[in-house]
Design an enzyme around this catalytic site. Structure first.
Site, PDB file in Angstrom:
ATOM      1  N   ASN A  63       0.865  -1.174   0.000  1.00 17.66           N
ATOM      2  CA  ASN A  63       0.000   0.000   0.000  1.00 17.66           C
ATOM      3  C   ASN A  63       0.902   1.225   0.000  1.00 17.66           C
ATOM      4  O   ASN A  63       1.487   1.580   1.032  1.00 17.66           O
ATOM      5  CB  ASN A  63      -0.902  -0.011   1.233  1.00 17.66           C
ATOM      6  CG  ASN A  63      -1.741   1.251   1.362  1.00 17.66           C
ATOM      7  OD1 ASN A  63      -1.779   2.084   0.453  1.00 17.66           O
ATOM      8  ND2 ASN A  63      -2.410   1.407   2.490  1.00 17.66           N
ATOM      9  N   ASN A  90       4.917   4.530 -11.006  1.00 17.28           N
ATOM     10  CA  ASN A  90       3.925   4.271 -12.047  1.00 17.28           C
ATOM     11  C   ASN A  90       2.521   4.037 -11.501  1.00 17.28           C
ATOM     12  O   ASN A  90       1.538   4.258 -12.197  1.00 17.28           O
ATOM     13  CB  ASN A  90       4.368   3.045 -12.866  1.00 17.28           C
ATOM     14  CG  ASN A  90       3.267   2.503 -13.743  1.00 17.28           C
ATOM     15  OD1 ASN A  90       2.928   3.092 -14.756  1.00 17.28           O
ATOM     16  ND2 ASN A  90       2.687   1.373 -13.352  1.00 17.28           N
ATOM     17  N   SER A 142       0.683  12.464 -16.805  1.00 17.29           N
ATOM     18  CA  SER A 142      -0.293  12.234 -17.875  1.00 17.29           C
ATOM     19  C   SER A 142      -0.470  13.514 -18.672  1.00 17.29           C
ATOM     20  O   SER A 142      -0.319  14.623 -18.142  1.00 17.29           O
ATOM     21  CB  SER A 142      -1.646  11.810 -17.290  1.00 17.29           C
ATOM     22  OG  SER A 142      -2.647  11.794 -18.298  1.00 17.29           O
ATOM     23  N   TYR A 155      -8.114  13.021 -10.889  1.00 18.38           N
ATOM     24  CA  TYR A 155      -6.982  12.429 -11.612  1.00 18.38           C
ATOM     25  C   TYR A 155      -6.083  13.511 -12.209  1.00 18.38           C
ATOM     26  O   TYR A 155      -4.850  13.446 -12.103  1.00 18.38           O
ATOM     27  CB  TYR A 155      -7.517  11.513 -12.711  1.00 18.38           C
ATOM     28  CG  TYR A 155      -6.463  10.742 -13.465  1.00 18.38           C
ATOM     29  CD1 TYR A 155      -5.846   9.628 -12.896  1.00 18.38           C
ATOM     30  CD2 TYR A 155      -6.084  11.116 -14.757  1.00 18.38           C
ATOM     31  CE1 TYR A 155      -4.875   8.914 -13.596  1.00 18.38           C
ATOM     32  CE2 TYR A 155      -5.128  10.403 -15.461  1.00 18.38           C
ATOM     33  CZ  TYR A 155      -4.523   9.306 -14.872  1.00 18.38           C
ATOM     34  OH  TYR A 155      -3.569   8.603 -15.568  1.00 18.38           O
ATOM     35  N   ALA A 157      -5.767  16.630 -11.232  1.00 17.89           N
ATOM     36  CA  ALA A 157      -5.058  17.324 -10.151  1.00 17.89           C
ATOM     37  C   ALA A 157      -3.880  16.503  -9.651  1.00 17.89           C
ATOM     38  O   ALA A 157      -2.797  17.042  -9.371  1.00 17.89           O
ATOM     39  CB  ALA A 157      -6.015  17.623  -8.999  1.00 17.89           C
ATOM     40  N   SER A 158      -4.071  15.190  -9.553  1.00 14.41           N
ATOM     41  CA  SER A 158      -2.976  14.326  -9.080  1.00 14.41           C
ATOM     42  C   SER A 158      -1.819  14.310 -10.068  1.00 14.41           C
ATOM     43  O   SER A 158      -0.650  14.351  -9.675  1.00 14.41           O
ATOM     44  CB  SER A 158      -3.480  12.906  -8.824  1.00 14.41           C
ATOM     45  OG  SER A 158      -3.762  12.205 -10.033  1.00 14.41           O
ATOM     46  N   LYS A 159      -2.125  14.256 -11.359  1.00 14.53           N
ATOM     47  CA  LYS A 159      -1.072  14.185 -12.373  1.00 14.53           C
ATOM     48  C   LYS A 159      -0.380  15.531 -12.577  1.00 14.53           C
ATOM     49  O   LYS A 159       0.818  15.581 -12.866  1.00 14.53           O
ATOM     50  CB  LYS A 159      -1.650  13.651 -13.688  1.00 14.53           C
ATOM     51  CG  LYS A 159      -2.115  12.200 -13.609  1.00 14.53           C
ATOM     52  CD  LYS A 159      -0.973  11.258 -13.224  1.00 14.53           C
ATOM     53  CE  LYS A 159      -1.380   9.808 -13.269  1.00 14.53           C
ATOM     54  NZ  LYS A 159      -0.252   8.883 -12.977  1.00 14.53           N
TER      55      LYS A 159
END
Length: 247
Positions: A63, A90, A142, A155, A157-159
């Protein structure tokens, strides 16, 4: 192809898709592997497919949102393989929804795995790389982290966050001979894109200059380049591998 013989490479989310393609590409180049994912069975299956390359393979179900687990994985990798030279962050998930419909759990889960997980794994690895005054991190971002995408605010915002994290780590650790870069894929041919309706795929292909989705191997080649000595003076860079979807 770059030669990674004697190098030890850690890959998160390595049991399938881009992660497995990365593991196979590094194994072909001679690297020993430390692979993690969430499911032990999937990791064992992946390791079995890679056994013929004659490299050492250490696997661990993990995790990556838990700091202690990340630290333990890095330390066990050093015990099993002897050192750590390359980390490829990744692992990632999606939980898509329009912003006004997205609940906090969907936001928190994606940010936690994609961004916090990348931060925690990098932090654990950098402690080792800092001391040995060498190392290499490649983060998988991404194209949507650069251009935005409706229905994926968590997604995206995270990338986008991974891009900022990459540039900051590159500045913080460049003086210790640690390079940190990112790859920003566009559409990649996976089981996820195969399941898209034909009209959606056609619209996506129409926006891509090369008129095809990337293969997982296309992404792996870019990662191997950034992790290799061929990119020895490149750090803090985001390499677009999107076929001309976004320029």
């Amino acid at each position: 192809m770059a030669d990674f013989t004697g190098k030890n490479v850690m890959i998160t989310g390595a049991s399938r898709g881009i992660g497995f393609a990365l593991a196979e590409a590094f194994a072909k180049a001679g690297a020993n592997l430390a692979l993690c994912a969430t499911r032990e069975e999937a990791l064992k299956e992946a390791a079995g497919k890679l056994a013929g390359y004659g490299v050492k393979i250490y696997t661990k179900a993990l995790n990556i949102t838990c700091a202690d687990s990340c630290e333990e994985f890095v330390q066990n990798t050093i015990k099993e393989l002897g050192s750590l030279d390359v980390l490829v962050n990744n692992a990632g998930i999606t939980k898509d929804n329009l912003t006004v419909r997205m609940n906090e759990q969907e936001w928190d889960d994606v940010i936690s795995v994609n961004l916090k997980g990348t931060f925690l794994m990098s932090k654990a690895a950098l402690k080792v790389m800092f001391k040995k005054r060498s190392g290499n991190i490649v983060n998988i971002s991404s194209v949507v982290g650069e251009m935005g995408n409706p229905g994926q605010v968590n997604y995206v915002a995270s990338k986008a966050g991974i891009i900022g994290l990459t540039k900051t780590l590159a500045k913080e650790f460049g003086g210790r001979n640690v390079r940190v870069n990112a790859v920003a894929p566009g559409f990649v041919q996976t089981s996820m894109t195969d399941a898209l309706p034909e009209e959606v795929k056609a619209k996506a292909l129409g926006a891509i200059a090369l008129k095809r989705f990337a293969t997982a191997q296309d992404i792996a080649k870019a990662v191997l380049f950034l992790a290799s000595d061929d990119a020895s003076y490149i750090t803090g860079h985001v390499l677009a591998v999107n076929g001309g979807l976004y320029m």
